[in-house]
Each structure stands twice: as C-alpha cells, then as structure tokens.
Scaffold this active site. Sequence first.
Site, PDB file in Angstrom:
ATOM      1  CG  ASP A 140      -1.804   1.192   1.317  1.00  0.00           C
ATOM      2  OD1 ASP A 140      -2.638   1.356   0.408  1.00  0.00           O
ATOM      3  OD2 ASP A 140      -1.660   1.987   2.275  1.00  0.00           O
ATOM      4  CD  GLU A 193      -2.185   2.898  -3.392  1.00  0.00           C
ATOM      5  OE1 GLU A 193      -3.132   3.638  -3.669  1.00  0.00           O
ATOM      6  OE2 GLU A 193      -1.900   2.569  -2.233  1.00  0.00           O
ATOM      7  CG  HIS A 243      -9.023   4.642 -12.376  1.00  0.00           C
ATOM      8  ND1 HIS A 243      -9.268   5.903 -11.869  1.00  0.00           N
ATOM      9  CD2 HIS A 243     -10.190   3.951 -12.283  1.00  0.00           C
ATOM     10  CE1 HIS A 243     -10.527   5.961 -11.469  1.00  0.00           C
ATOM     11  NE2 HIS A 243     -11.100   4.797 -11.697  1.00  0.00           N
TER      12      HIS A 243
END
Lengths: 533, 533
Positions: free
Chosen positions: A257, A294, A322
């Site tokens: 993360d 990420e 995205h």
Amino acid sequence: MGATYLGEGRCRFRVWAPYADTVALHIVAPEDRIVPLNRAPRGYYEAVVSTVPPGSRYFYLLDGKKERPDPASRYQPEGVHGPSAVVDLTRQPWPDERWPGHPQEELIFYELHVGTFTPEGTFQAIIPYLPELAALGITAVELMPVAQFPGSRNWGYDGVYPFAVQNTYGGPHALRQFVAACHQQGLSVFLDVVYNHLGPEGNYLGDFGPYFTDRYQTPWGRAINFDGPGSDEVRRFFIENALYWVTEFAVDGLRLDAVHAIFDQSARHFLEELAASVRQAAAKRGRRVYLIAESDLNNARLIRPLVVGGYGLDAQWSDDFHHALHALLTGEANGYYRDFGQVEHLAKAFRCGFVYTGEYSAYRERRHGGATELCAPKQFVVFAQNHDQVGNRALGERLSTLVSFPALKLAAGVVLLSPFLPLIFMGEEYGETAPFQYFTSHTAPELAAAVVKGRRAEFARFGWAAVPDPQDEATFRRSRLHREQLQEDQPRALFAFYRELIRLRRTLPPLTNPSWEQMAVTAFEHERVLLVR
Amino acid sequence: MGATYLGEGRCRFRVWAPYADTVALHIVAPEDRIVPLNRAPRGYYEAVVSTVPPGSRYFYLLDGKKERPDPASRYQPEGVHGPSAVVDLTRQPWPDERWPGHPQEELIFYELHVGTFTPEGTFQAIIPYLPELAALGITAVELMPVAQFPGSRNWGYDGVYPFAVQNTYGGPHALRQFVAACHQQGLSVFLDVVYNHLGPEGNYLGDFGPYFTDRYQTPWGRAINFDGPGSDEVRRFFIENALYWVTEFAVDGLRLDAVHAIFDQSARHFLEELAASVRQAAAKRGRRVYLIAESDLNNARLIRPLVVGGYGLDAQWSDDFHHALHALLTGEANGYYRDFGQVEHLAKAFRCGFVYTGEYSAYRERRHGGATELCAPKQFVVFAQNHDQVGNRALGERLSTLVSFPALKLAAGVVLLSPFLPLIFMGEEYGETAPFQYFTSHTAPELAAAVVKGRRAEFARFGWAAVPDPQDEATFRRSRLHREQLQEDQPRALFAFYRELIRLRRTLPPLTNPSWEQMAVTAFEHERVLLVR
C-alpha cells in the site's frame, strides 16, 4: 518476533522493546501469571516459556507498568485493545506445497474486501463463491488488508497489528483455509499490506521502541522509522511480516500500500531490501512471490532491476490509466481528473504505463513522473475501478451507477484486453450497483468523531449532509455486495462479457504476453477513438 | 530570475511570487518610484523598466503591503534586510575564456573561508596570496559559501540570498575579479552552495511562494520544497543559481552542502536534474564543471552515472575517511568517532571510499551506507581537516593543537598520497594554531540569543563556560589565520612537506590517477600500520 509456538505447550516469546528497562510476559489465560523476559542484544527481550498451550492469552508488561498487546501478535481474539493469543499454525495441515502459481503475465486480479463480499463478512463465507470466480477466469484474488483493525468494520488501512489476521474475519486459521481453498481452485492469493503507517486506534508500538519518526509527514499518521536510529529492527519487523505471509500462509504476492509514504533515505531502500528478502524466501521454497506497489510517484525505479538502480519490485499500479479511462467515460474533470480527459491521455497510458512521465500536472502544480524505459507492460496493474477509486468518492458510487451499460462493457474491454495486468474490483464483473463507501468502527469516542468530521471536511464541496457517516453501521451494510443480482439478465450478460474477454486475453496469442515493441497506439481525438494494434 | 541589466539604463525584473495577487517594484534609489509588474504564467511577475542604472536599489512590494528584497537579488549592499541592487556584470571584462580547468583526477582542494583568511576578510585581500597557494601545488580553491548572510561574520551556511555575493566580502564584482585572479594562477575555483535550507534571519522567501515545505524536517530550518506543489519553480530557482555561478563567474565546480537534507521524492531527483543542467551549460561553453556533494548517506547512487540509476554527480566527500584517520591519530572515541579507531577502518576507507557500506554503526544505531561499486577513487574527496571537523568541536581546535608534529606530517601523507581527491583546510599546510570557531553576527536579538544557547546546549558535556560565544566578535577574530607563522621554522618545514607530497602526487605515475584494481591495502592492527600498494 512475536510468540512462536514450539509444541508441547512451549512457546518462544520475542519482542523488540528498546524503550523498556524491563519486559515481562503477563499470561492472562488459561492461568494468570507473570514471567520476566531476558534482555537480548539490540533491545530485544525473549524467553521460552512452558505451559502456554495454543490459545493462551498474554500481554507484555513494560517496566512493570504498561500492559500492552504484542506488536507482532499473531491473533487478537478480543480486538485491538485486548490480549494477544498464542497461535499454532503447525496443527493445520498444509496441503498445497505443489501449487505452481501463475506466471506474471497471466495474473488477472480480483480485489476483494472480506467484510462486504458476503453478509457474513468472513473468509469462510467466501469459499463457496470461489468456483464462480474461477469460472470468470480471474487468476488471483487480492484481499484488502486483513491485519487486525479496531472494531469489526474497516477497509483495512487502519490495521495496527500487522501479523494478526482480523478476528472478525475469522483469524489466522481461517485465512490459511481460505488460501488453500483458492489454490485448489487454481487461484493465486495476494494480500494488501500496509507498511507506511499504522492506524490511530490500538496502536501501542510507540511504547516499545522507535517504530515511528517525525522526520517525515504522512497524510494518515506518523511515518514509520525506516532510516533513523533503531531502523534496522523496524525494517526487520516489516520484512518478517512479509515473510510470515509467504512462508506460513503461502500467499502468492503482496500488494504494498502507498509506498510513496515509505520514507527511507538510507543507501539501501527498504523496498529493495524487502524485495530481496522475499525473493530469497520464495526461491528457497521453489516458488515465485510477487511484490506489487501502489505508488503515487510514477517512478519506474520501483520496478526496475537492481543492476540499473531499481528496487526490483515486480509491478506497480497505474492510477494514471484509471484516471484517463474514467475521465473519458464520465466526463468528470474535478480533482485529479482535471489532468485527464483526452483520448491521447489513454493512448499515452497504453504506450508507457503512465500518462505523466515528466509532464506538468495542473492538479499537482508540478511536473510529475518519469520515463518507463526498461519496464514491460506486465509490470503495470490497471483497472476501471478499485476500492479507492470507488470508495474515495463522497458517495462511493461504482462505475455502474455513473455510466451506461455499453460504457461498462467498453471499460471492461479496455482493461481486460490491455497489455497490462488487469484488476477487477469485486462486483464489477456483474455491474454491482451497491456503493462501496468509507466505513470504520472505531471504539474510542474522540476518534470516531474525528473520522466523521474529517470525512465531511474532505467532501465539503458536496455539502456535508451528503457524506455518509463512516461510523454508522448502515454505511457498512450499504457497501455489501448483492451477488443475487447475478440472477438478473443484465448482470448475467455483463458477467458473461467479462468471462469472454478474459478468455480472449488468455488464449489469443497477441494478448497473452504483449510487449511495447509489438504495439502501435493511435488516438483519434475528434472521433474519440483509441486504436491499439 | 532577479534583475537582469540589459544596458542603457534598462533592466528586466522577474520574480516568482505565486502567493501575491499583485507585485510592484519599489525603486528606492537613485530616485524613489513604484512600477507595477505584469503577471506572467505560473506565478511569475515581470517588467522591463527604464532609467534603472546599475546600482539602483529596490524592493518588491507584495500586495501593496509587504516590502521585501528580491529572493534572487544579485547584491544586498546594506545587508539581508536592506534593498536589493541592480548589478551589471557585463561592464567587467572577462579575460579568461580560454581557461582550460583541471581534469578531475588532478583536483587538490584548498578550502578557504573569505572572512578569516586575511585580516581584511575580503576577496581582494586574498589575491596577493594566490601565488603562494599555487606554489604549494593545490589546484583548486574551494570557497566556503559566499551567499549573503546576516551581518558580517558567518561561516556562510546562514545565507539567505543564494544569488547575492556577500557585501562585506566585496560583492559580485570582487568575486569575479577573484575568480579571474585564480585562473591566472592556474587555480580552479569551487564554490560551496547551500541548497538544503536558508538561514533564519532575513529569509523572506516564504512571503513569495511555496519555497519551503513541512513534509520533511531538516536540523537547520524548514526543508526546501523540491517535490510539492510549485516545486518546478523552486527547483528552477536553485538550478538557475548553479548556472549563474557557472556562466557569470566561470566557477569550475560547486560543492553541494549536505545533500542528505535535500528531500525529493519525485521520479527525477533534484540532484539529477541539477547535474544534467550544469553539464549542459558547461558543455555549451566547452568547459567541464564539477558537482561535488557533501552527504551523510554513504550512498554511491549520488555519483553513479544515470544509466545505472545514479544521479550523475562527479564526486562526494568521504567523512568516513576523515573519521577513521582522526580517530587513529587522536585516540578520540566520543560522538561519531566511536564507530572508528581501528587501522582496519582506514584500510576499508582506502579500499572502498567509505568505511560503512552497509555495516551496523553503533553511533547511528542502524546499518549505514551502501557499496561503492562502479565508482572510482577520484570520485571521493578526503581530508584530515575541514571547516566542519575543526569548527564543530566545542573549541574549534585544529589538528595542529591536538597531535604531534610528526602526526601532522603523517596525516598529510595519508591524505595527499591517497587515491582520492585531497582537500586541505586553509592554514593546515603550515600547521596554523589558531582555532576555527563557530561565529555568527545575527542582528535580530532573539536569534542571537538562540544561537548562543543552542551552541552551549550542543556542547553541554564540556561545561557551558568553555564554549565560545558565536556572536562575540572576539570568537571571529580568534579564528583568523596568522600566515605570518609561515616565517617560523616548523610551519615553514610543514609547508615544504605538503608541497613535496603534492609534487609527488602530481608526478609519480602510480599516484596521478589511481584505480582500485591496482591497489592492495592491508591493515596491521597490532603494529598500527596501514600498507597501501
């Protein structure tokens, strides 16, 4: 680190507590007693203790005063403030040593939040659905963080015991069962791990040693001390955590993360050391284990090999992909979407993995990112939706409630036929219409209030009344999937469409392991067409 | 940026002030008037103004309220709080365009503090000594920072106008003359530049724009914003500063102060961009310009080439080499010297440039540094003394007052015959006995008090009475060289010894450009002998 069960009631306790002058073990069940630990070099305390059967509960007693759960607790049966429990994973048979895993280019992720995938919200309850996911064609289930967090409802990023599997999800044994069940279905398992901060409630690590630092700021809490005094032990804590999932749970990879909040100035970056350690442990077991970051940095150094100065991670998420896709589909132009909106942006993402590779970003008010030379398309994970992109909207709307049905199919095509590793957010495959909202279940009242306030402030422009209360259980319930929708025509059609796209991806030679050299990407801005050959 | 004189009384003013809604130029001399500036993209304001002859003095008026000197001021004739002045460097002839510079392996640095080298404390006053320095054999004068600092006495690290040459040193024209005089003597000129913080007094940059950030902490003041919103312009400010010294002053290199406090997470590190920009500007003029970092990181990435993920700087200081040598010579074992003290430490420094390349450092309480593969010995600058190692002792004692005369000669031999680039701290060559103490001349009373207090706290273990008062002019005066000592026997003998060692270094083939492959280094711990072949 932590409590390692040795068999026959014996257990080795080991804790890093350089701030304490003495550390004792306070066993609270099955029988109350206090056992002093021995001081070992570099601030460790340890002892091998008898008559502590699995399930025994304990605290550490620091300087005879502070009673704290184990930072490396393997299980917190009573939650973040309660005692830690001794766990014996060896009792559980481990059937799938021959599990071959998947080559990197075959990974198709399915991001799953344990708490909301089923009404039960447990690992166990997901298992019956695994055949359906396997039939869809995905190859890897990626679990949102499962480290113990406060209360029973949380996305997982407020975890405070990195080694303890959330009690309300079923705890460590249930996770092991779940992994075995996935492997039996031919599914890899990835775990989302948070090494950049710890949650605000039940975080007692600062009482033990310099786990945190004030040299750097993170948006979520104190930065973890990866490069100051004592950082060798902090790094070891998190590296052992990664190895724990690999060796004890046979996970196939970790999603790291927000690595941009892992601040480390030392000559060997933590991520480089982590990658080397995981690779070595995996090789010893004859397996591949993937590390996927990420990152908000658009920096290919993360995924470049060591010989060219990279950190050697396997892949990283591309938020740019995205955003380019989302802006085209929805026409949204607020927040970070202002940097996107042209077909050329999506074309750039197809060509480079990122859209911003050094260009000026109006949203960030600075140039952003760097070139992705020496990287392959399979080193980027792309998605039309994920927990953040859905859940960090004020109302947590999925794409299914923002765009038309044909647009959903288009999005699926763009992601699943891309040269990158696709990721599907649970429910996306049948157009789930429930939102995925931000929910917490803090028990400390002042924290609960702060979370509500913070969330409202974040979305002040929408009017505060519109922002769901994260602490309200209804917010959590609203975010549950309704897989029964799959019985309806349109969801079933979408599911079939996803399945067919995945089948094409897995069988058509140009899609099975694409390289940038073999691709030609052209944007037709006026016609709103992107051509990828 | 700043005021660029265009000739015939015309001048272009350009300032980055995104925090201001309006910016005007307030010319205070020769004639008082106010000229509004025009808004340009990205927060710049600019105008070409007539009737502003060189020497004109001005402030910027922010939002009609705050009157501030120019962040890119070329000259602050009245100090840090006074008006900025228009400078015309084109009036000064620039005679040495054909100056060839020195190849990197021939660099022998002489670190010089302008304020204390002579009783006058000016560039001008140093010039008569240049022939003596040239005769010593050094090839490069490295000036401690000359950017405008508060008052008249300062090491230079409290500078607040990176483009303005200190008024009490003689200002910009005097620096240009000095560089020309050095080049005429065959001496390169290096400038120490501070890009990691600004001093505490007279620092008005925060009124103009986001020059600073709270995301990172430095020990000396607010960290500079190299990677947040607006950082493109901040980076440009400092890169233009480097280019200013290269193009307008023909300096041969920059010593980059404490780059470990230059925090930059972006995909292209500021140092990488700086190196590329300086290299390009130098190549355009057919010259080599060197960038040499001071760094506390022992990270060879700084000096590795871009193709292997390095930042492409030319060299970096090796504090490890100093500490290993100093600990052996003095037997000191406090502070960071506790990590040193064995002959093997110095041997490691000879073999690798650093002593700590990943080993545990007891002083730092963590592993420190990384390997120096792919680097050459000429990429490390070594010294037995420098301003920090002398001046950051409580009493600022030079090695000459700590060890015997033979030990001074030994130190000189170890440094000057090493395979690295040697640096001599002014006065060292004749065994100057005056201390080099920490001195400041802040004018803001509360700051002055804080500096005194901070200094005493730093050396509390020595007893506060022993620490000289940095603000006391006597501290500054005590730190001046007494080059008249050179008339005495022992200083003259040491000078001759240094000269002979330098001659050997510059003429003996094994010493002119050594490589690690051709070296064999052996430590004999018991005999306290280091053998280098």
